[in-house]
Design a protein around this motif. Structure first.
Motif, PDB file in Angstrom:
ATOM      1  N   TRP A  82       7.787  -1.024  -1.936  1.00 12.11           N
ATOM      2  CA  TRP A  82       7.379  -0.295  -0.733  1.00 12.11           C
ATOM      3  C   TRP A  82       8.032   1.086  -0.718  1.00 12.11           C
ATOM      4  O   TRP A  82       7.372   2.087  -0.465  1.00 12.11           O
ATOM      5  CB  TRP A  82       7.749  -1.089   0.522  1.00 12.11           C
ATOM      6  N   LEU A 102      -4.136 -10.332   1.228  1.00 11.46           N
ATOM      7  CA  LEU A 102      -5.597 -10.193   1.209  1.00 11.46           C
ATOM      8  C   LEU A 102      -6.198 -11.526   0.796  1.00 11.46           C
ATOM      9  O   LEU A 102      -5.830 -12.092  -0.231  1.00 11.46           O
ATOM     10  CB  LEU A 102      -6.002  -9.089   0.241  1.00 11.46           C
ATOM     11  N   SER A 134      -0.505  -8.690   7.514  1.00 16.04           N
ATOM     12  CA  SER A 134       0.682  -7.985   7.039  1.00 16.04           C
ATOM     13  C   SER A 134       1.899  -8.787   7.486  1.00 16.04           C
ATOM     14  O   SER A 134       1.920  -9.354   8.584  1.00 16.04           O
ATOM     15  CB  SER A 134       0.736  -6.546   7.560  1.00 16.04           C
ATOM     16  N   HIS A 194       0.840  -1.199   0.000  1.00 15.66           N
ATOM     17  CA  HIS A 194       0.000   0.000   0.000  1.00 15.66           C
ATOM     18  C   HIS A 194       0.875   1.248   0.000  1.00 15.66           C
ATOM     19  O   HIS A 194       1.953   1.252   0.582  1.00 15.66           O
ATOM     20  CB  HIS A 194      -0.877   0.042   1.244  1.00 15.66           C
ATOM     21  N   ASP A 251       1.913   4.171   3.593  1.00 14.61           N
ATOM     22  CA  ASP A 251       1.882   3.176   4.670  1.00 14.61           C
ATOM     23  C   ASP A 251       2.992   3.465   5.668  1.00 14.61           C
ATOM     24  O   ASP A 251       3.907   4.233   5.408  1.00 14.61           O
ATOM     25  CB  ASP A 251       2.031   1.776   4.075  1.00 14.61           C
ATOM     26  N   HIS A 284       6.789  -3.726   4.723  1.00 15.13           N
ATOM     27  CA  HIS A 284       5.952  -4.920   4.826  1.00 15.13           C
ATOM     28  C   HIS A 284       5.042  -5.033   3.614  1.00 15.13           C
ATOM     29  O   HIS A 284       4.910  -4.092   2.838  1.00 15.13           O
ATOM     30  CB  HIS A 284       5.106  -4.871   6.108  1.00 15.13           C
ATOM     31  N   LYS A 305       1.200  -9.924  11.373  1.00 16.67           N
ATOM     32  CA  LYS A 305      -0.058  -9.542  12.015  1.00 16.67           C
ATOM     33  C   LYS A 305      -1.163 -10.142  11.167  1.00 16.67           C
ATOM     34  O   LYS A 305      -1.333  -9.760  10.009  1.00 16.67           O
ATOM     35  CB  LYS A 305      -0.189  -8.024  12.106  1.00 16.67           C
ATOM     36  N   ASN A 306      -1.906 -11.072  11.740  1.00 18.20           N
ATOM     37  CA  ASN A 306      -2.893 -11.824  10.974  1.00 18.20           C
ATOM     38  C   ASN A 306      -4.279 -11.633  11.556  1.00 18.20           C
ATOM     39  O   ASN A 306      -4.489 -11.706  12.757  1.00 18.20           O
ATOM     40  CB  ASN A 306      -2.532 -13.302  10.967  1.00 18.20           C
ATOM     41  N   HIS A 345       1.066  -6.712   2.359  1.00 17.19           N
ATOM     42  CA  HIS A 345      -0.248  -7.123   2.846  1.00 17.19           C
ATOM     43  C   HIS A 345      -0.714  -8.361   2.088  1.00 17.19           C
ATOM     44  O   HIS A 345      -0.492  -8.475   0.882  1.00 17.19           O
ATOM     45  CB  HIS A 345      -1.271  -5.993   2.631  1.00 17.19           C
ATOM     46  N   LYS A 351      -7.266 -10.585   6.406  1.00 14.88           N
ATOM     47  CA  LYS A 351      -6.090  -9.894   5.878  1.00 14.88           C
ATOM     48  C   LYS A 351      -4.947 -10.046   6.870  1.00 14.88           C
ATOM     49  O   LYS A 351      -5.157 -10.356   8.049  1.00 14.88           O
ATOM     50  CB  LYS A 351      -6.391  -8.429   5.615  1.00 14.88           C
TER      51      LYS A 351
END
Length: 78
Positions: free
Chosen positions: A69, A27, A34, A15, A18, A23, A42-43, A25, A32
């Motif tokens: 990024w 989807l 990261s 993204h 950000d 990191h 992070k889930n 993402h 979602k």
């Protein structure tokens, strides 16, 4: 660009505007996540099997993820 990879029903993307650390993402229809380049995940609902596949792809393609990024989050690189 943003979208880096399409798996079986899920995608990996970066993204713009950000926050650090670098990191990507993940989807998925169920949620979602990261995945940071430092290994932090992070889930929120993505199945473990998809997280494992996505993390494997992200770390094998770390230079692509980092370049995208930086391009999307550093105005001097846009």
């Amino acid at each position: 660009m943003g979208k880096l990879f399409t798996g079986d029903g899920w995608i990996i993307k970066v993204h713009g505007d950000d926050h650090p650390p670098i990191h990507a993402h993940v989807l998925h229809p169920d949620g979602k996540a990261s995945i940071a380049m430092d290994g932090t995940i992070k889930n929120s609902g993505v199945p473990a099997k998809v997280i494992a596949s996505a993390a494997d792809w992200i770390f094998k393609n770390s230079s692509l993820v980092e370049d995208e990024w930086i391009k999307m989050n550093n105005p001097r690189k846009r």
